[in-house]
Design a protein around this motif. Structure first.
Motif, mmCIF file in Angstrom:
data_model
loop_
_atom_site.group_PDB
_atom_site.id
_atom_site.type_symbol
_atom_site.label_atom_id
_atom_site.label_comp_id
_atom_site.label_asym_id
_atom_site.label_seq_id
_atom_site.Cartn_x
_atom_site.Cartn_y
_atom_site.Cartn_z
ATOM 1 N N VAL A 131 12.188 6.584 43.183
ATOM 2 C CA VAL A 131 12.170 5.127 43.355
ATOM 3 C C VAL A 131 13.581 4.547 43.431
ATOM 4 C CG1 VAL A 131 11.472 2.919 42.336
ATOM 5 C CG2 VAL A 131 9.828 4.808 42.479
ATOM 6 N N PRO A 132 14.497 4.851 42.501
ATOM 7 C CA PRO A 132 15.854 4.278 42.634
ATOM 8 C C PRO A 132 16.548 4.683 43.938
ATOM 9 C CG PRO A 132 15.524 5.140 40.422
ATOM 10 C CD PRO A 132 14.350 5.588 41.244
ATOM 11 N N GLN A 133 16.391 5.944 44.345
ATOM 12 C CA GLN A 133 16.986 6.395 45.608
ATOM 13 C C GLN A 133 16.407 5.624 46.789
ATOM 14 O OE1 GLN A 133 16.960 10.698 46.369
ATOM 15 N NE2 GLN A 133 16.491 10.975 44.199
ATOM 16 N N ALA A 134 15.087 5.479 46.780
ATOM 17 C CA ALA A 134 14.408 4.786 47.880
ATOM 18 C C ALA A 134 14.816 3.324 47.945
ATOM 19 C CB ALA A 134 12.891 4.918 47.731
ATOM 20 N N VAL A 135 14.855 2.649 46.801
ATOM 21 C CA VAL A 135 15.234 1.231 46.788
ATOM 22 C C VAL A 135 16.653 1.065 47.325
ATOM 23 C CG1 VAL A 135 15.743 -0.747 45.299
ATOM 24 C CG2 VAL A 135 13.598 0.513 45.012
ATOM 25 N N ALA A 136 17.576 1.894 46.884
ATOM 26 C CA ALA A 136 18.963 1.799 47.371
ATOM 27 C C ALA A 136 19.027 2.011 48.886
ATOM 28 C CB ALA A 136 19.850 2.807 46.642
#
Length: 189
Positions: A131-136
């Motif tokens: 999720v953090p990778q995707a959001v960034a």
């Protein structure tokens, strides 16, 4: 698995064979959309007339549910070939080709967005901190509108910290945890 409500209510959705795709359960989708419409920070405008991004789309159940409930358009990002085939079948079964776009891509390396989306669903494989990778990556590619609502489904017990994003709600449903977040920017609530 079926569309829960709206114009496609009861439409059966196909899922690929095997364990690669983990569709969001009907009862979890029902709880999610009930919350979107009825929470103090929610309302029908959270879905109706929105541009929706269904990332890690799998069968497309979240985006198709949003279209069924009045979203203007949904873009689906998925990289698994079997899931893409099921996704395209489901879009066709709902006759939503004109209001949908399917991108065969990796969510952590998305193509540039034409228009940012106000409602973003993220349903990656559990336990991989995606999720953090995707959001960034989605933010950098212009997919997330200022003040957008982000719905991230993660495994129960996984933690989520996104600087600048405000957590509106967290609900557990069995092994799934739904995080509702507000992206930075946009109008104050």
């Amino acid at each position: 698995m079926r569309v829960i409500a709206g114009r496609h209510r009861g439409r059966v959705l196909k899922a690929p064979d095997g364990e690669t795709t983990r569709p969001t359960a009907d009862r979890v989708r029902q709880a999610l959309f009930d919350m979107l419409w009825h929470a103090p920070w929610g309302g029908r405008t959270m879905v109706q007339d929105q541009l929706v991004l269904d990332a890690f789309a799998g069968t497309g159940a979240l985006g198709l549910e949003a279209l069924s409930r009045g979203a203007d358009h949904a873009t689906f990002i998925e990289k698994d070939r079997a899931a893409l085939a099921a996704l395209r079948t489901n879009i066709a079964a709902c006759k939503e080709e004109a209001r949908s776009a399917v991108l065969a891509a990796d969510v952590t390396k998305p193509p540039r967005a034409r228009v940012p989306c106000g409602l973003v669903f993220l349903d990656p494989p559990y336990g991989q901190e995606l999720v953090p990778q995707a959001v960034a990556a989605l933010e950098a590619a212009g997919w997330i509108a200022p003040g957008a609502l982000i719905v991230a489904e993660m495994g129960e017990g996984e933690t989520l910290a996104l600087p600048g994003y405000r957590e509106l709600a967290l609900r557990s449903h069995g092994v799934a945890a739904l995080h509702m977040l507000r992206a930075p920017g946009g109008a104050a609530e």
